[in-house]
Design a protein around this motif. Structure first.
Motif, PDB file in Angstrom:
ATOM      1  N   VAL A 101       0.842  -1.185   0.000  1.00 29.60           N
ATOM      2  CA  VAL A 101       0.000   0.000   0.000  1.00 29.60           C
ATOM      3  C   VAL A 101       0.879   1.237   0.000  1.00 29.60           C
ATOM      4  CG1 VAL A 101      -1.742   1.278   1.262  1.00 29.60           C
ATOM      5  CG2 VAL A 101      -1.823  -1.213   1.217  1.00 29.60           C
ATOM      6  N   MET A 102       0.620   2.130  -0.935  1.00 27.69           N
ATOM      7  CA  MET A 102       1.386   3.360  -1.015  1.00 27.69           C
ATOM      8  C   MET A 102       0.982   4.282   0.117  1.00 27.69           C
ATOM      9  SD  MET A 102       3.319   2.968  -3.668  1.00 27.69           S
ATOM     10  CE  MET A 102       3.841   4.600  -4.155  1.00 27.69           C
ATOM     11  N   VAL A 103       1.951   4.881   0.769  1.00 23.09           N
ATOM     12  CA  VAL A 103       1.662   5.813   1.860  1.00 23.09           C
ATOM     13  C   VAL A 103       1.426   7.184   1.268  1.00 23.09           C
ATOM     14  CG1 VAL A 103       2.561   6.911   3.927  1.00 23.09           C
ATOM     15  CG2 VAL A 103       3.011   4.496   3.495  1.00 23.09           C
ATOM     16  N   ALA A 104       0.285   7.749   1.578  1.00 28.50           N
ATOM     17  CA  ALA A 104      -0.070   9.060   1.062  1.00 28.50           C
ATOM     18  C   ALA A 104      -0.553   9.921   2.210  1.00 28.50           C
ATOM     19  CB  ALA A 104      -1.154   8.915  -0.006  1.00 28.50           C
ATOM     20  N   GLU A 105      -1.105  11.046   1.887  1.00 26.87           N
ATOM     21  CA  GLU A 105      -1.673  11.931   2.902  1.00 26.87           C
ATOM     22  C   GLU A 105      -3.111  12.263   2.525  1.00 26.87           C
ATOM     23  OE1 GLU A 105       0.667  15.269   3.909  1.00 26.87           O
ATOM     24  OE2 GLU A 105       2.554  14.196   3.810  1.00 26.87           O
ATOM     25  N   PRO A 106      -4.005  11.253   2.499  1.00 26.71           N
ATOM     26  CA  PRO A 106      -5.390  11.544   2.175  1.00 26.71           C
ATOM     27  C   PRO A 106      -6.030  12.399   3.253  1.00 26.71           C
ATOM     28  CG  PRO A 106      -5.174   9.282   2.923  1.00 26.71           C
ATOM     29  CD  PRO A 106      -3.801   9.835   2.820  1.00 26.71           C
ATOM     30  N   ALA A 107      -7.141  13.004   2.870  1.00 26.62           N
ATOM     31  CA  ALA A 107      -7.784  13.956   3.786  1.00 26.62           C
ATOM     32  C   ALA A 107      -8.589  13.209   4.833  1.00 26.62           C
ATOM     33  CB  ALA A 107      -8.671  14.907   3.006  1.00 26.62           C
ATOM     34  N   ALA A 144       0.228   7.706   7.006  1.00 26.64           N
ATOM     35  CA  ALA A 144       1.183   7.156   7.973  1.00 26.64           C
ATOM     36  C   ALA A 144       2.190   8.240   8.325  1.00 26.64           C
ATOM     37  CB  ALA A 144       1.883   5.923   7.405  1.00 26.64           C
ATOM     38  N   GLY A 145       3.056   7.943   9.286  1.00 24.03           N
ATOM     39  CA  GLY A 145       4.073   8.904   9.678  1.00 24.03           C
ATOM     40  C   GLY A 145       3.479  10.092  10.420  1.00 24.03           C
ATOM     41  N   LEU A 146       4.155  11.242  10.341  1.00 26.33           N
ATOM     42  CA  LEU A 146       3.722  12.429  11.073  1.00 26.33           C
ATOM     43  C   LEU A 146       2.320  12.904  10.710  1.00 26.33           C
ATOM     44  CD1 LEU A 146       7.006  14.551  11.236  1.00 26.33           C
ATOM     45  CD2 LEU A 146       5.884  13.309  13.098  1.00 26.33           C
ATOM     46  N   PRO A 147       1.906  12.838   9.419  1.00 34.10           N
ATOM     47  CA  PRO A 147       0.528  13.266   9.109  1.00 34.10           C
ATOM     48  C   PRO A 147      -0.537  12.477   9.854  1.00 34.10           C
ATOM     49  CG  PRO A 147       1.827  13.119   7.103  1.00 34.10           C
ATOM     50  CD  PRO A 147       2.664  12.515   8.198  1.00 34.10           C
ATOM     51  N   ARG A 286       3.885  -1.255   8.780  1.00 34.79           N
ATOM     52  CA  ARG A 286       4.294   0.054   9.296  1.00 34.79           C
ATOM     53  C   ARG A 286       4.467  -0.053  10.809  1.00 34.79           C
ATOM     54  NH1 ARG A 286       5.803   3.810   5.630  1.00 34.79           N
ATOM     55  NH2 ARG A 286       5.346   5.342   7.253  1.00 34.79           N
ATOM     56  N   PRO A 287       5.412  -0.891  11.283  1.00 35.13           N
ATOM     57  CA  PRO A 287       5.507  -1.157  12.727  1.00 35.13           C
ATOM     58  C   PRO A 287       5.889   0.050  13.566  1.00 35.13           C
ATOM     59  CG  PRO A 287       7.372  -2.130  11.557  1.00 35.13           C
ATOM     60  CD  PRO A 287       6.390  -1.677  10.509  1.00 35.13           C
ATOM     61  N   GLN A 288       6.722   0.952  13.044  1.00 33.93           N
ATOM     62  CA  GLN A 288       7.130   2.103  13.848  1.00 33.93           C
ATOM     63  C   GLN A 288       5.950   3.030  14.108  1.00 33.93           C
ATOM     64  OE1 GLN A 288      10.291   2.543  15.306  1.00 33.93           O
ATOM     65  NE2 GLN A 288       9.053   4.027  16.430  1.00 33.93           N
ATOM     66  N   ASP A 289       5.135   3.253  13.082  1.00 31.71           N
ATOM     67  CA  ASP A 289       3.934   4.071  13.274  1.00 31.71           C
ATOM     68  C   ASP A 289       2.974   3.390  14.250  1.00 31.71           C
ATOM     69  OD1 ASP A 289       4.802   6.019  11.497  1.00 31.71           O
ATOM     70  OD2 ASP A 289       3.906   5.026   9.774  1.00 31.71           O
ATOM     71  N   ALA A 290       2.848   2.068  14.118  1.00 26.71           N
ATOM     72  CA  ALA A 290       1.971   1.327  15.030  1.00 26.71           C
ATOM     73  C   ALA A 290       2.444   1.476  16.469  1.00 26.71           C
ATOM     74  CB  ALA A 290       1.937  -0.148  14.640  1.00 26.71           C
ATOM     75  N   LEU A 291       3.753   1.405  16.674  1.00 31.31           N
ATOM     76  CA  LEU A 291       4.308   1.536  18.019  1.00 31.31           C
ATOM     77  C   LEU A 291       4.004   2.917  18.600  1.00 31.31           C
ATOM     78  CD1 LEU A 291       5.990   0.246  20.264  1.00 31.31           C
ATOM     79  CD2 LEU A 291       8.053   1.095  19.112  1.00 31.31           C
ATOM     80  N   GLU A 292       4.080   3.955  17.778  1.00 27.66           N
ATOM     81  CA  GLU A 292       3.770   5.308  18.261  1.00 27.66           C
ATOM     82  C   GLU A 292       2.312   5.401  18.728  1.00 27.66           C
ATOM     83  OE1 GLU A 292       5.779   7.851  18.721  1.00 27.66           O
ATOM     84  OE2 GLU A 292       7.532   6.768  17.989  1.00 27.66           O
ATOM     85  N   LEU A 293       1.408   4.792  17.975  1.00 27.84           N
ATOM     86  CA  LEU A 293      -0.007   4.835  18.365  1.00 27.84           C
ATOM     87  C   LEU A 293      -0.244   4.077  19.668  1.00 27.84           C
ATOM     88  CD1 LEU A 293      -1.922   4.359  14.972  1.00 27.84           C
ATOM     89  CD2 LEU A 293      -1.436   6.480  16.206  1.00 27.84           C
TER      90      LEU A 293
END
Length: 474
Positions: A101-107, A144-147, A286-293
């Motif tokens: 899955v491509m990581v994007a910044e959907p609204a 994902a990520g900061l967004p 996306r384990p790092q993002d999952a860990l942050e959540l």
């Protein structure tokens, strides 16, 4: 004239009409989508309506902040609306394996004001009910990520606005709300037993009805209960969307569930939504993002989380560590989960939404993580067999999706352990169970097992290979 209209202008017009909004309604939605600071700089409503007419005619392109406001109002990605570079990978067919899955910044609808949340859910569900599922499966852009992480932190730091209080009777009373709460419990049970499939549309429809109710005024206690029902239904809709292979929709409904939970002040339920969002990110690698959540969820329930909830959160934490290859951290988190689990007192019941996390689920999740580590080091395969085997001993036969995932995992663990006879037995049971479940997760994992056993080119596996192939074909 129609042919001369740019695609983005036609999209603005068509998206508005699909929602049965007038241009005046559209202007109102754009204003509502603006932040308080931005709203103060917008022109008068009549000027916005004139601009909408001009934009839909393709006379000129909207300038900032309107592209962002349109994206929020439609709950679509800005790039999708205005035809900029594509954000998604090639769409899979329903018979394909899960593609990356491509990581994007959907609204994603980051709205923390209660009434705006209800309006957003009403609009999203209304559009969803008209959406063809095969088209929805193609939308594989996730945030994902900061967004994602930064807005989620408002769940902890931003206090909910006061719900409007009224003594005027609304359209429904306590008895009707109790019926809605019971309906949510039924849908949750269905999701646990059979996965998404046909029930998804029923959940979306019920969610739309509750959101519509919340557009009216009710006494405060009724309003809080309705928001809680809305949050639960949104979370169930997210899980069912995931089971249908609709990753983007699943993430959107998880976000809406989190926002709907905010006005209720139910921090534990909000933490459970974050855990579900983390599980989806783990599934999408996306384990790092999952860990942050998960860390945010744990921070939010330090003083209010029940032992069962804390145990579940620590298993998700351990899952992220295992995916990151941090095996010592995995063991520490697993130990923390075990410690919390031993504190559970059956005489002090948990809310229904966390009751699924029992000894079987604990063992199954832990076994699944040992299975992942066994792919790098086969010495973990025996631990995977032990834990998943225990999960199957304890698992309720009605929890068909979890049962199928356990059986597939056990077959994979036996295969890594070199025990082909047990692999065939577990794999055959898995194929039988999977045939009774409508779940993309089950299908993907069963396909992984099929690939693994066919790679062995062993005659003992031929029958199992054929059985799995027939199940996947159905």
């Amino acid at each position: 004239m129609t042919g001369a209209v740019p695609p983005w202008a036609a999209r603005l017009r068509d998206e508005r009409r699909d929602r049965e909004w007038s241009q005046r309604d559209m202007a109102k939605r754009l204003v509502e989508a603006a932040s308080e600071e931005t709203r103060g700089h917008l022109p008068a409503r009549e000027s916005i309506i004139r601009n909408i007419k001009s934009w839909e005619a393709g006379e000129h392109r909207p300038r900032d902040p309107y592209p962002t406001l349109y994206a929020r109002a439609f709950c679509l990605d800005e790039a999708v609306i205005f035809n900029s570079s594509p954000l998604v990978s090639q769409a899979p067919t329903e018979s394909d394996e899960l593609v990356s899955v491509m990581v994007a910044e959907p609204a994603l609808p980051w709205i923390w004001e209660p009434r705006s949340t209800a309006s957003a859910i009403y609009d999203v569900t209304r559009s969803d009910l008209m959406l063809d599922r095969r088209q929805a499966v193609k939308a594989l852009a996730i945030t994902a990520g900061l967004p994602l992480i930064d807005p989620v932190q408002r769940w902890l730091t931003k206090s909910p606005r006061e719900l409007p209080a009224t003594s005027r009777p609304g359209r429904i009373g306590a008895d009707e709300v109790a019926q809605l709460e019971a309906t949510a419990d039924v849908f949750r049970t269905w999701d646990d037993s059979r996965g998404g499939g046909l029930a998804r549309k029923a959940v979306i429809g019920q969610l739309n009805e509750v959101a519509d109710l919340l557009r009216d005024s009710h006494p405060r206690d009724i309003t809080v209960r309705l928001f809680h029902v809305m949050a639960e239904l949104a979370k169930i809709a997210a899980t069912m969307s995931w089971d249908c292979g609709m990753q983007t929709a699943a993430q959107k409904y998880y976000v809406l569930a989190l926002q709907a939970a905010k006005p209720t002040g139910d921090q534990p339920f909000g933490a459970s939504v974050l855990a579900s969002m983390a599980r989806q990110l783990l599934y999408l690698d996306r384990p790092q993002d999952a860990l942050e959540l998960i860390r945010l969820a744990l921070d939010g329930v330090q003083t209010v989380g029940t032992p069962r909830l804390r145990a579940m959160l620590h298993t998700r934490e351990a899952w992220a560590y295992a995916a990151l290859g941090r095996h010592e951290a995995f063991r520490r988190a697993t130990d923390a989960a075990e410690d919390a689990f031993t504190e559970i007192c059956e005489d002090d019941p948990d809310p229904e939404w966390i009751s699924y996390f029992d000894a079987a689920e604990f063992a199954g999740v832990t076994g699944g993580r040992y299975l992942e580590m066994a792919r790098q080091n086969s010495r973990h395969a025996a631990d995977a067999v032990t834990h998943i085997g225990r999960a199957l001993e304890l698992r309720k036969r009605s929890s068909m999706r979890s049962l199928a995932l356990d059986q597939i995992g056990l077959a994979q663990a036996h295969l890594l352990n070199g025990d082909l006879g047990e692999t065939v037995a577990a794999g055959s049971a898995a194929a039988d169970t999977a045939g009774q479940v409508q779940s993309d997760r089950v299908r993907v994992q069963l396909r992984e097992l099929y690939v693994e056993i066919t790679a062995r080119s062993d005659s003992a596996m031929a029958g199992l290979s054929q059985q799995i192939r027939e199940t996947l074909a159905r």
